[in-house]
Design a protein around this motif. Structure first.
Motif, short mmCIF file in Angstrom:
data_model
loop_
_atom_site.label_atom_id
_atom_site.label_comp_id
_atom_site.label_asym_id
_atom_site.label_seq_id
_atom_site.Cartn_x
_atom_site.Cartn_y
_atom_site.Cartn_z
N ARG A 160 7.47 9.07 -3.50
CA ARG A 160 7.05 8.28 -4.66
C ARG A 160 5.93 7.30 -4.33
NH1 ARG A 160 10.77 8.61 -8.90
NH2 ARG A 160 12.77 9.56 -8.35
N GLY A 161 5.52 7.27 -3.08
CA GLY A 161 4.44 6.37 -2.69
C GLY A 161 4.91 5.00 -2.24
N LEU A 162 6.22 4.78 -2.21
CA LEU A 162 6.73 3.46 -1.84
C LEU A 162 6.45 3.15 -0.37
CD1 LEU A 162 8.24 0.87 -2.44
CD2 LEU A 162 10.40 2.09 -2.09
N ARG A 163 6.58 4.14 0.51
CA ARG A 163 6.35 3.88 1.94
C ARG A 163 4.90 3.48 2.18
NH1 ARG A 163 6.97 7.28 7.32
NH2 ARG A 163 6.34 9.07 6.08
N LYS A 164 3.97 4.16 1.52
CA LYS A 164 2.56 3.78 1.63
C LYS A 164 2.35 2.37 1.10
CE LYS A 164 -2.04 5.07 -0.01
NZ LYS A 164 -2.82 6.08 -0.79
N ALA A 165 2.99 2.03 0.00
CA ALA A 165 2.84 0.71 -0.59
C ALA A 165 3.41 -0.37 0.32
CB ALA A 165 3.52 0.66 -1.96
N LEU A 166 4.48 -0.07 1.03
CA LEU A 166 5.05 -1.03 1.96
C LEU A 166 4.09 -1.30 3.12
CD1 LEU A 166 8.75 0.20 1.98
CD2 LEU A 166 7.99 -2.11 1.38
N VAL A 167 3.41 -0.26 3.58
CA VAL A 167 2.40 -0.46 4.64
C VAL A 167 1.27 -1.33 4.11
CG1 VAL A 167 0.71 0.67 6.12
CG2 VAL A 167 2.98 1.68 5.83
N GLN A 168 0.89 -1.13 2.86
CA GLN A 168 -0.15 -1.96 2.26
C GLN A 168 0.31 -3.42 2.18
OE1 GLN A 168 -0.74 0.44 -1.36
NE2 GLN A 168 -2.87 0.67 -0.74
N SER A 169 1.59 -3.64 1.88
CA SER A 169 2.09 -5.02 1.83
C SER A 169 2.06 -5.65 3.21
CB SER A 169 3.51 -5.05 1.25
OG SER A 169 4.48 -4.63 2.19
N ALA A 170 2.33 -4.86 4.26
CA ALA A 170 2.26 -5.38 5.63
C ALA A 170 0.83 -5.76 5.98
CB ALA A 170 2.78 -4.33 6.61
N ALA A 171 -0.13 -4.96 5.54
CA ALA A 171 -1.54 -5.27 5.77
C ALA A 171 -1.93 -6.55 5.04
CB ALA A 171 -2.41 -4.10 5.31
N LYS A 172 -1.42 -6.71 3.84
CA LYS A 172 -1.71 -7.92 3.06
C LYS A 172 -1.17 -9.16 3.77
CE LYS A 172 -0.87 -9.92 -1.52
NZ LYS A 172 -0.14 -9.73 -2.79
N ASP A 173 0.04 -9.05 4.30
CA ASP A 173 0.62 -10.17 5.04
C ASP A 173 -0.19 -10.47 6.30
OD1 ASP A 173 2.63 -10.56 3.21
OD2 ASP A 173 4.11 -9.38 4.29
N ALA A 174 -0.66 -9.41 6.96
CA ALA A 174 -1.47 -9.60 8.16
C ALA A 174 -2.76 -10.36 7.84
CB ALA A 174 -1.80 -8.24 8.80
N LEU A 175 -3.34 -10.06 6.71
CA LEU A 175 -4.56 -10.76 6.31
C LEU A 175 -4.30 -12.25 6.12
CD1 LEU A 175 -6.01 -8.15 3.80
CD2 LEU A 175 -7.09 -8.90 5.91
N ARG A 176 -3.12 -12.59 5.65
CA ARG A 176 -2.78 -14.01 5.48
C ARG A 176 -2.75 -14.72 6.83
NH1 ARG A 176 1.65 -12.29 1.81
NH2 ARG A 176 0.90 -12.47 -0.34
N HIS A 177 -2.42 -13.95 7.87
CA HIS A 177 -2.39 -14.51 9.23
C HIS A 177 -3.76 -14.45 9.90
CE1 HIS A 177 1.97 -15.17 9.98
NE2 HIS A 177 2.12 -14.23 9.07
N ARG A 178 -4.78 -14.02 9.15
CA ARG A 178 -6.14 -13.87 9.67
C ARG A 178 -6.21 -12.85 10.80
NH1 ARG A 178 -9.25 -17.74 7.33
NH2 ARG A 178 -8.19 -19.57 6.47
N VAL A 179 -5.35 -11.85 10.74
CA VAL A 179 -5.36 -10.78 11.72
C VAL A 179 -6.43 -9.76 11.32
CG1 VAL A 179 -4.01 -8.89 12.72
CG2 VAL A 179 -2.93 -11.10 12.28
N ARG A 180 -7.20 -9.30 12.29
CA ARG A 180 -8.31 -8.40 11.99
C ARG A 180 -7.90 -6.93 11.89
NH1 ARG A 180 -13.34 -10.61 15.73
NH2 ARG A 180 -13.47 -12.71 14.80
N SER A 181 -6.80 -6.56 12.55
CA SER A 181 -6.40 -5.16 12.54
C SER A 181 -4.89 -5.02 12.68
CB SER A 181 -7.09 -4.39 13.67
OG SER A 181 -6.69 -4.89 14.93
N LEU A 182 -4.41 -3.86 12.33
CA LEU A 182 -3.00 -3.51 12.47
C LEU A 182 -2.95 -2.19 13.23
CD1 LEU A 182 -0.05 -4.17 11.60
CD2 LEU A 182 -0.49 -2.85 9.52
N GLU A 183 -2.07 -2.11 14.24
CA GLU A 183 -2.00 -0.90 15.06
C GLU A 183 -0.58 -0.33 15.07
OE1 GLU A 183 -3.81 -1.23 18.91
OE2 GLU A 183 -5.56 -2.31 18.14
N ALA A 184 -0.48 0.91 15.51
CA ALA A 184 0.83 1.57 15.59
C ALA A 184 0.77 2.68 16.64
CB ALA A 184 1.22 2.16 14.24
#
Length: 218
Positions: free
Chosen positions: A109-133
Motif C-alpha cells: 500500500r506504500g506505507l513502508r515507503k512513506a515511513l522511510v520518507q518520514s525518517a528522512a524528514k526527521d533527519a532533515l530536522r537534525h540537519r543531517v545531510r544523508s541517510l544510509e543503510a
C-alpha cells in the motif's frame, strides 16, 4: 484515526513484525549466543539511550489505535550489529536506516515507503545531510529478515555508496530531496487512505535476538 508517533521506550511493544520486537541491529552475539536480556527490556533501554544522545530513533504508524508499521533510524555508533558487516560505515555519526516494516495488511500500500520518507524528514530536522543503510542482495546467504533488501531501497531513492556482492551500503543525499520536507506527511496520508474506513488526522509531531519479518513489497 491514523497518526505517526515517535518511538519511545514505552512503545517498543508496538513494533510490528512476525517476531517483533527486533533486537538484531542493537546486539552482537556473544560466543554464538544472543544477549540474555528480554528483548523488550533490551530494546527499551536502547531506545532510551539513543533518545538521550540523538533523539527518538524512529516512528510508529497507528491506524485506529493499532500499530500498522514502523521505521527505525539511529547513528551508527548505536547500531552494534553493523560491526558484523563488511560495508559498515567508518564514521560513527553516520545516520543509519535500521529497518522499515508494516503489518501484512498494509503490504503493497506504500506505507513502508512513506515511513522511510518520514525518517528522512526527521533527519532533515537534525540537519543531517544523508541517510544510509546496509542492505542485502538476493545472493546474500542466510539473509536475516531484519536486513532491508537493496531493491526496495533503490525504489525509494537510495543509491549504492559502497558495493558488495551480498551486503552493499546504500545512501540517499537528503540535500537533493528537498520535497521530502513537504511530502512525507502527505505520503503517509495517501498510504493509509487506501484502507477502507480510515479517517485522516493530523500527523503527530515528535517530542523532542528476536527477529522481525520484513516484507519485500513496498
Amino acid at each position: 484515526m491514523r497518526e505517526l508517533r515517535p518511538l519511545t521506550p514505552d512503545r517498543v511493544g508496538d513494533l510490528v513484525g512476525s517476531c517483533a520486537p527486533c533486537t538484531f541491529w542493537q546486539t552482537v552475539p556473544r560466543n554464538g549466543h544472543s544477549d540474555p536480556s528480554e528483548p523488550l527490556v533490551l530494546l527499551a533501554e536502547w531506545v532510551e539511550s539513543v533518545t538521550a544522545d540523538w533523539g527518538p530513533p524512529g516512528r510508529i504508524a497507528y491506524v485506529d489505535g493499532q500499530p500498522a508499521g514502523h521505521v527505525v533510524v539511529a547513528p551508527a555508533r548505536h547500531v552494534a550489529r553493523l560491526a558484523a558487516f563488511p560495508t559498515s560505515p567508518s564514521d560513527p555519526s553516520t545516520l543509519m536506516l535500521v529497518t522499515a516494516v508494516t503489518t501484512p495488511e498494509y503490504a503493497g500500500r506504500g506505507l513502508r515507503k512513506a515511513l522511510v520518507q518520514s525518517a528522512a524528514k526527521d533527519a532533515l530536522r537534525h540537519r543531517v545531510r544523508s541517510l544510509e543503510a546496509v542492505a542485502a542482495r538476493p545472493l546474500a546467504v542466510s539473509r536475516h529478515a531484519c536486513v532491508l533488501d537493496v531493491g526496495f531501497l533503490e525504489k525509494v531513492g537510495f543509491r549504492v555508496e559502497r558495493d558488495h556482492p551480498a551486503y552493499p551500503r546504500l545512501r540517499i543525499d537528503l540535500r537533493t530531496v528537498v520535497t521530502l520536507r513537504d511530502e512525507a506527511a502527505a505520503a503517509i496520508a495517501r498510504a493509509l487512505d487506501r484502507v477502507p474506513g480510515v479517517r485522516p488526522v493530523p500527523e503527530s509531531h515528535p517530542s523532542g535476538s528476536s527477529h522481525a519479518h520484513v516484507s519485500d513489497r513496498d
